[in-house]
Structures are given as structure tokens and as C-alpha cells.
Motif scaffolding. Structure first.
Motif, short mmCIF file in Angstrom:
data_model
loop_
_atom_site.label_atom_id
_atom_site.label_comp_id
_atom_site.label_asym_id
_atom_site.label_seq_id
_atom_site.Cartn_x
_atom_site.Cartn_y
_atom_site.Cartn_z
N ALA A 6 0.83 -1.21 0.00
CA ALA A 6 0.00 0.00 0.00
C ALA A 6 0.87 1.25 0.00
CB ALA A 6 -0.94 0.00 1.20
N GLU A 7 1.94 1.24 0.76
CA GLU A 7 2.84 2.39 0.81
C GLU A 7 3.49 2.64 -0.55
OE1 GLU A 7 6.94 3.88 3.00
OE2 GLU A 7 5.98 2.06 3.72
N ILE A 8 3.95 1.58 -1.20
CA ILE A 8 4.57 1.71 -2.52
C ILE A 8 3.57 2.29 -3.51
CG2 ILE A 8 5.45 0.39 -4.50
CD1 ILE A 8 6.74 -1.51 -2.34
N VAL A 9 2.36 1.77 -3.51
CA VAL A 9 1.34 2.25 -4.44
C VAL A 9 1.01 3.71 -4.16
CG1 VAL A 9 -1.08 1.98 -5.10
CG2 VAL A 9 0.38 -0.02 -4.91
N TYR A 10 0.89 4.08 -2.89
CA TYR A 10 0.56 5.46 -2.55
C TYR A 10 1.67 6.40 -3.00
CZ TYR A 10 -1.19 9.47 -0.04
OH TYR A 10 -1.66 10.71 0.27
N ARG A 11 2.91 6.03 -2.72
CA ARG A 11 4.05 6.87 -3.14
C ARG A 11 4.09 7.03 -4.67
NH1 ARG A 11 7.85 7.85 0.84
NH2 ARG A 11 7.51 6.68 2.75
N CYS A 38 2.44 14.22 -9.59
CA CYS A 38 3.41 15.29 -9.87
C CYS A 38 3.80 15.28 -11.35
CB CYS A 38 4.66 15.13 -9.00
SG CYS A 38 4.36 15.41 -7.26
N GLY A 39 4.01 14.09 -11.89
CA GLY A 39 4.37 13.97 -13.31
C GLY A 39 3.27 14.45 -14.23
N VAL A 40 2.03 14.09 -13.91
CA VAL A 40 0.89 14.52 -14.73
C VAL A 40 0.76 16.04 -14.68
CG1 VAL A 40 -1.63 14.47 -14.88
CG2 VAL A 40 -0.36 12.35 -14.63
N ARG A 41 0.89 16.61 -13.50
CA ARG A 41 0.81 18.08 -13.38
C ARG A 41 1.91 18.75 -14.20
NH1 ARG A 41 -0.31 19.42 -7.04
NH2 ARG A 41 -2.12 18.08 -6.83
N GLN A 42 3.10 18.19 -14.12
CA GLN A 42 4.22 18.78 -14.86
C GLN A 42 3.98 18.67 -16.37
OE1 GLN A 42 7.96 16.98 -13.81
NE2 GLN A 42 8.99 18.96 -13.96
N GLU A 43 3.51 17.52 -16.83
CA GLU A 43 3.21 17.36 -18.25
C GLU A 43 2.11 18.31 -18.70
OE1 GLU A 43 2.64 13.39 -19.80
OE2 GLU A 43 4.04 12.60 -18.30
#
Length: 114
Positions: free
Chosen positions: A79-84, A91-96
Motif C-alpha cells: 500500500a505504501e509503494i502504491v501510494y508513493r 506530480c508527473g501529470v501536473r508537470q506534463e
């Protein structure tokens, strides 16, 4: 030092947010609620059998308890890996999107109001 403080704050945020999400999911998500119920039922059955067979196989109860702890730990890490990754994706989508909008706006000229 600031980096260390920010890292600690981020780590705490991730754990708190995951806990909050799973608490909500346990109430509103029918599939998750059912999966938790089924896992609890199976564990209860395993614990009962392990207790009944404790005289013949004293290691069984310990193994069941260790297995429960290991699977819980694995689930939390997953769950932690998926959340991170979700945070990184966002962040990547916002940047794109910002790059896309910037390129769109470079060719656009506002009409003159004069």
C-alpha cells in the motif's frame, strides 16, 4: 537539516494518509470490507485449528501468528509503494499538463483592445 525534517514530515504524512484511506475504505468500499471480513474469518479458523493441534504440533500456532504478521507487513508495504507512486504520478501529470499548456499559450496572441 531542513531536508531531514521534510523527509520525516513526508514519511509521517504518507503513513497517516494511508491509515486514513484504509479506515475510510473499511467503511465505504464493499469489496475491501468483504476482503477484510474473509481474511479475518480464515485467520480465526487457522488459529482455532492451531490451538486444537497445539499438543501434536506446538510450532503450528507460532507459524500461523508469524504468517499473519508477515502478510500484514507485506500488505502495508504494498500500500505504501502504491501510494508513493500515486504521488509521483500526480506530480508527473501536473508537470506534463503545465508543459502542454505552456506550449499551447506560446503560439497564442491576445487580441488587441485598442
Amino acid at each position: 537539516m531542513l531536508n531531514s525534517i521534510l523527509n520525516q514530515a513526508f514519511e509521517q504524512y504518507v503513513f497517516d494518509r494511508m491509515d486514513n484511506i484504509l479506515s475510510i475504505a473499511g467503511v465505504v468500499d464493499a469489496k475491501y470490507k468483504q476482503a477484510v471480513k474473509e481474511a479475518d474469518s480464515v485467520l480465526t479458523q487457522l488459529m482455532k485449528i492451531a490451538c486444537e493441534l497445539e499438543a501434536q504440533h506446538p510450532e503450528l500456532l507460532r507459524l500461523v501468528m508469524e504468517y499473519e504478521a508477515a502478510t500484514n507487513h507485506e500488505s502495508v508495504l504494498a500500500a505504501e509503494i502504491v501510494y508513493r507512486e500515486g504521488i509521483l504520478d500526480s506530480c508527473g501529470v501536473r508537470q506534463e499538463f503545465a508543459t502542454f499548456m505552456q506550449k499551447k499559450m506560446q503560439g497564442y496572441h491576445y487580441p488587441s483592445t485598442y
